[in-house]
Design a protein around this motif. Structure first.
Motif, PDB file in Angstrom:
ATOM      1  N   UNK A 127      -8.228   5.359  -2.413  1.00  0.00           N
ATOM      2  CA  UNK A 127      -8.692   4.842  -0.983  1.00  0.00           C
ATOM      3  C   UNK A 127      -8.299   5.947   0.039  1.00  0.00           C
ATOM      4  N   UNK A 178      -7.380   6.080   2.917  1.00  0.00           N
ATOM      5  CA  UNK A 178      -6.153   6.160   3.670  1.00  0.00           C
ATOM      6  C   UNK A 178      -5.110   6.535   3.168  1.00  0.00           C
ATOM      7  N   UNK A 179      -4.766   6.485   1.669  1.00  0.00           N
ATOM      8  CA  UNK A 179      -3.928   7.237   0.854  1.00  0.00           C
ATOM      9  C   UNK A 179      -4.141   8.670   0.773  1.00  0.00           C
ATOM     10  N   UNK A 238      -0.622 -12.204   1.733  1.00  0.00           N
ATOM     11  CA  UNK A 238       0.281 -11.026   1.625  1.00  0.00           C
ATOM     12  C   UNK A 238       0.488 -10.506   0.482  1.00  0.00           C
ATOM     13  N   UNK A 239       0.775 -11.072  -0.412  1.00  0.00           N
ATOM     14  CA  UNK A 239       1.120 -10.713  -1.792  1.00  0.00           C
ATOM     15  C   UNK A 239      -0.287  -9.972  -2.396  1.00  0.00           C
ATOM     16  N   UNK A 240      -1.285 -10.344  -1.857  1.00  0.00           N
ATOM     17  CA  UNK A 240      -2.534  -9.482  -2.518  1.00  0.00           C
ATOM     18  C   UNK A 240      -2.633  -8.072  -1.725  1.00  0.00           C
ATOM     19  N   UNK A 241      -2.244  -7.850  -0.711  1.00  0.00           N
ATOM     20  CA  UNK A 241      -2.318  -6.526   0.135  1.00  0.00           C
ATOM     21  C   UNK A 241      -1.961  -5.414  -0.870  1.00  0.00           C
ATOM     22  N   UNK A 242      -0.735  -5.553  -1.390  1.00  0.00           N
ATOM     23  CA  UNK A 242      -0.240  -4.491  -2.029  1.00  0.00           C
ATOM     24  C   UNK A 242      -0.836  -4.278  -3.355  1.00  0.00           C
ATOM     25  N   UNK A 284       4.925  -7.875  -0.043  1.00  0.00           N
ATOM     26  CA  UNK A 284       4.312  -8.356  -1.242  1.00  0.00           C
ATOM     27  C   UNK A 284       5.384  -8.377  -2.259  1.00  0.00           C
ATOM     28  N   UNK A 286       3.670   1.711  -1.205  1.00  0.00           N
ATOM     29  CA  UNK A 286       4.382   1.940  -2.555  1.00  0.00           C
ATOM     30  C   UNK A 286       3.591   2.931  -3.284  1.00  0.00           C
ATOM     31  N   UNK A 287       2.162   2.513  -3.175  1.00  0.00           N
ATOM     32  CA  UNK A 287       1.340   3.258  -3.875  1.00  0.00           C
ATOM     33  C   UNK A 287       1.314   4.687  -3.592  1.00  0.00           C
ATOM     34  N   UNK A 303       0.310 -13.556  -7.882  1.00  0.00           N
ATOM     35  CA  UNK A 303       1.291 -12.678  -8.346  1.00  0.00           C
ATOM     36  C   UNK A 303       1.052 -12.221  -9.897  1.00  0.00           C
ATOM     37  N   UNK A 347       0.813  -1.221   0.140  1.00  0.00           N
ATOM     38  CA  UNK A 347       0.002  -0.164   0.106  1.00  0.00           C
ATOM     39  C   UNK A 347       0.782   1.266   0.077  1.00  0.00           C
ATOM     40  N   UNK A 385      -4.283  -2.435  -3.480  1.00  0.00           N
ATOM     41  CA  UNK A 385      -4.453  -0.786  -3.550  1.00  0.00           C
ATOM     42  C   UNK A 385      -3.759  -0.278  -4.805  1.00  0.00           C
ATOM     43  N   UNK A 386      -2.544  -0.793  -5.247  1.00  0.00           N
ATOM     44  CA  UNK A 386      -1.709  -0.321  -6.102  1.00  0.00           C
ATOM     45  C   UNK A 386      -2.668  -0.419  -7.613  1.00  0.00           C
ATOM     46  N   UNK A 396      -9.625  -4.205   3.721  1.00  0.00           N
ATOM     47  CA  UNK A 396      -9.597  -3.639   2.580  1.00  0.00           C
ATOM     48  C   UNK A 396     -10.643  -3.985   1.601  1.00  0.00           C
TER      49      UNK A 396
END
Lengths: 365, 361
Positions: free
Chosen positions: A21, A23-24, B146-150, A93, A3-4, B109, A1, B153-154, B178
């Motif tokens: 979001x 939060x960002x 854990x790989x899903x997390x980022x 991640x 990194x976003x 991924x 997140x 949002x990204x 999320x």
């Protein structure tokens, strides 16, 4: 997140702020904006003024502003232009085995930073002559990867600073931890998180029923990110309705997956306890089938056993009318069940077993 | 001709038979451009998948129903090749990463990056994003989650996730926070009977209430099971009159006979006989967890109320050990042996008139 966040700071594909979001969107821009954490902020202010940083280790529960603080600090140090070339951020991640430490981190760490040019937005930034490597969620790095960091941290300390961010400081190996100055982040106090969430609610034009914001903060338990996410999700639901309606307490309960009190009460009754009178012999006589039925009903309604167990515990243990021994036995049963659920046991079977044990303990008292 | 379960599966949110409030919410969410990631959870047969497909249809129109099945090959860092079946339309892709066990992270991924980095090319599409459906999300490993997390949002602009799980307990907190959590409870008995009558009406016959009741009570809130049983009954006895017993799946009847056999005699000899039967069940691909749980339930129905809690205790104990161990049959057998001991002790105590039950397990 996070990194976003670093992406959106750098010039790149712009994101529609409506879809971002919250939060960002409402991440603190400077370290002064960080809610609570006065001690940490004071120390970092000094560091910022002297433009010299130690290696840092941030630890604390989720949603207390660890990542936000370091990102804000980095932005204040380097400004938007240099942010990309001076800061490397890695989180769970990304692939982060020992090979990455050896190659990616090492390569980045040994580059000498380029000299400073004037920033494009006209402001001057301190731009100290070193780079920053942020290792987010560092407690999920393997031991080997952490060991590989040790020497790198020392060798390149002239031109590179590390910031490790983690939830559990005990998972960081000692040699790495002793090279860093540690900052503990406390769960946010109600007052400061309330101020923050009210600010966001106002900025986004969120309408709520009375007491809903307090409820959100209670459910989030000091985790500001959770609180903001709840608020945004609820807002999505309610703004979508025609006509838009204020956010109600019920939908917050539903979003957060919290089990309503009636369900917990029915379970308590099945094991022979009422919230008012504690142990009630009449209810205990309900027998095995009552308990089985109550547990089956919970499964059928789709509640998650972990959540039910947690709330069951919170309702049962504080009851003053239950004598010490049955209460202790019940606590043991709940703990056993929690362990079993963590290890992947069947939800219905384990919950049933736990309730039977608790009922047995209550029958004793 | 397709099965009734598929034939009468509701296609749009308006056709759904129960949880109207939920349908209305989903509908209004789909109407706004701001569609969140969603996590559907609830017991099996409650209608999670049906609702997901309805939401997709609400988002994209009938185009999502043109499905194709691809076989994709993923390569792990250790150069192992994994074959994964994916179902996709132009607008969404559906996968079950837990099929590949420990390598699910690679699949997550790769496929998410691929989807997320390509923009929607169809200019007529109603939404700018694609939807990725992940089945059995609670069976994903922690690494995969854990790989899903980022990624969640990204790549929010190009992609939305819909997760489908039986329980939220095994989903890590960052993912839960999320997503919009949507609980799909199993239908109540009334709601089930309404659906059954609806199907009967469409098939142009009338369903007697007694038959409906027996179907409902045997299916325990699992609507899919109820409809399958219903169709099977109709095949066997077209008039559905009189007293009819609900056709249970073979394996359930089989486990019931095993339970009866265990109750009749508790000896090493009997244990050996039962073992053959358990092996047979396992070789017919009945999951060992289900075998143990069903067996325990049947046994609990048969024993004296006094030792029921003990039976459950040992069932829970061996079920957990089975999850952690490698060889499932050992633990099922251990449970049976333990049960025999408990039952025999109880009987002997009854003979000796020694009613001081030692309830401290």
């Amino acid at each position: 997140m996070s990194t976003f966040a670093s992406r959106s700071a750098a010039p790149g594909p712009s994101v529609d702020p409506k879809l971002q979001p919250w939060v960002e969107k409402y991440r603190p821009k400077t370290i002064d904006d960080v809610s609570s954490q006065e001690n940490t902020v004071a120390v970092l202010q000094k560091a910022l003024a002297s433009t010299n940083l130690p290696h840092m280790l941030f630890y604390g529960p989720p949603g207390t502003g660890k990542t936000s603080t370091i990102l804000a600090l980095a932005r204040q140090l380097f400004g938007p232009d240099l942010f990309r070339s001076r800061v490397l951020e890695l989180n769970a991640s990304d692939e982060r085995g020992i090979s990455v430490v050896r190659e990616k981190i090492k390569t980045f760490a040994r580059e000498t930073p380029r000299n400073v040019k004037l920033s494009s937005d006209g402001k001057t930034y301190p731009c100290p002559p070193f780079k920053l490597i942020i290792l987010d969620e560092a407690d999920s790095m393997t031991q080997d990867a952490q060991s590989a960091l040790r020497r790198i941290m020392e060798t390149y300390s002239r031109i590179t600073r590390f910031c490790l961010v983690c939830n559990y400081v005990t998972r960081i190996i000692d040699p790495v931890a002793s090279r860093c100055s540690k900052f503990r982040f406390r769960p946010l106090a109600q007052s400061s998180s309330q101020a923050r969430i009210e600010m966001i609610a106002q900025a986004e034009g969120v309408k709520t029923d009375d007491g809903v914001l307090e409820l959100i903060l209670n459910l989030a338990g000091g985790d500001l990110r959770k609180a903001i996410t709840y608020l945004q999700t609820a807002q999505r639901l309610h703004a979508a309705a025609v006509p838009p309606e204020p956010i109600s307490a019920i939908s917050i309960h539903e979003i957060s997956g919290v089990v309503p009190d009636e369900v917990i009460d029915s379970l308590l009754n099945a094991v022979g306890v009422t919230r008012e009178d504690g142990i009630s012999p009449a209810l205990i006589r309900g027998g095995f089938e009552t308990v089985r039925k109550a547990v089956k009903k919970i499964g059928r309604e789709g509640w998650s056993a972990g959540q039910v167990l947690e709330q069951f515990h919170d309702a049962l243990i504080p009851l003053a009318t239950i004598p010490a021994i049955p209460k202790s036995l019940a606590a043991i049963a709940v703990a056993e069940c929690d362990k079993a659920l963590c290890e992947g046991g069947d939800e219905e079977l384990q919950l049933l077993e736990c309730c039977l044990q608790v009922r047995h303990a209550m029958a004793r008292g | 001709m397709s099965l009734w379960v598929d034939k009468y599966r509701p296609r749009s949110l308006d056709d759904l038979h129960y949880h109207e409030a939920l349908s209305a919410r989903l509908k209004s969410l789909a109407a706004t451009g701001d569609f969140p990631h969603i996590l559907f959870y609830g017991p099996s047969g409650a209608g999670k998948k049906t609702r997901i497909m309805c939401v997709l249809r609400e988002l994209y129109g009938v185009g999502v129903e043109k499905l194709r099945i691809d076989q994709r090959v993923f390569v792990t860092p250790s150069n192992r090749k994994l074959d994964v079946n994916v179902v996709q339309s132009n607008y969404h892709i559906e996968l079950t990463p837990s099929d590949v066990g420990n390598y699910d992270r690679v699949v997550i991924q790769d496929i998410l990056k691929e989807i997320a980095q390509t923009q929607q090319v169809d200019l007529n599409a109603k939404q700018r994003f694609k939807v990725v459906i992940i089945n059995e999300a609670d069976a994903l490993t922690r690494d995969a989650q854990a790989a899903l997390r980022r990624t969640m949002e990204k790549y929010m602009t190009n992609m939305r996730l819909i997760l489908c799980a039986n329980s939220t307990s095994k989903i890590i907190a960052p993912i839960r926070s999320r997503c919009l959590l949507v609980r799909v409870a199993a239908p109540t008995d009334d709601e089930m009977s309404r659906v059954l009558h609806h199907v009967a009406k469409k098939e142009r016959f009338s369903l007697p209430d007694t038959a409906a009741q027996s179907i409902i009570s045997s299916s325990e809130g699992n609507l899919r099971k109820a409809l399958l049983v219903f169709e099977a009954m109709k095949m066997q006895k077209p008039d559905l009159s009189g007293s009819i017993d609900v056709a249970k799946p073979d394996w359930e009847t089989y486990i019931a006979t095993v339970a009866a056999a265990i109750m009749k005699e508790q000896s090493a000899q009997r244990l050996l006989e039962v073992r053959g039967k358990i092996y047979e069940l396992l070789s017919h691909c009945i999951p060992p967890g289900v075998v143990l749980k069903t067996l325990a339930e049947r046994l609990v129905d048969l024993v004296d109320p006094e030792i029921k809690p003990q039976v459950i205790h040992w069932a829970a104990y061996y079920e957990l050990r089975m999850r952690m161990g490698a060889k499932k049959i050992f633990h099922i057998e251990a449970f049976i042996a333990k049960f025999m001991m408990v039952q025999k002790n109880y009987l002997l105590q009854g003979v000796a008139q020694n009613m001081e039950m030692d309830m401290d397990f």
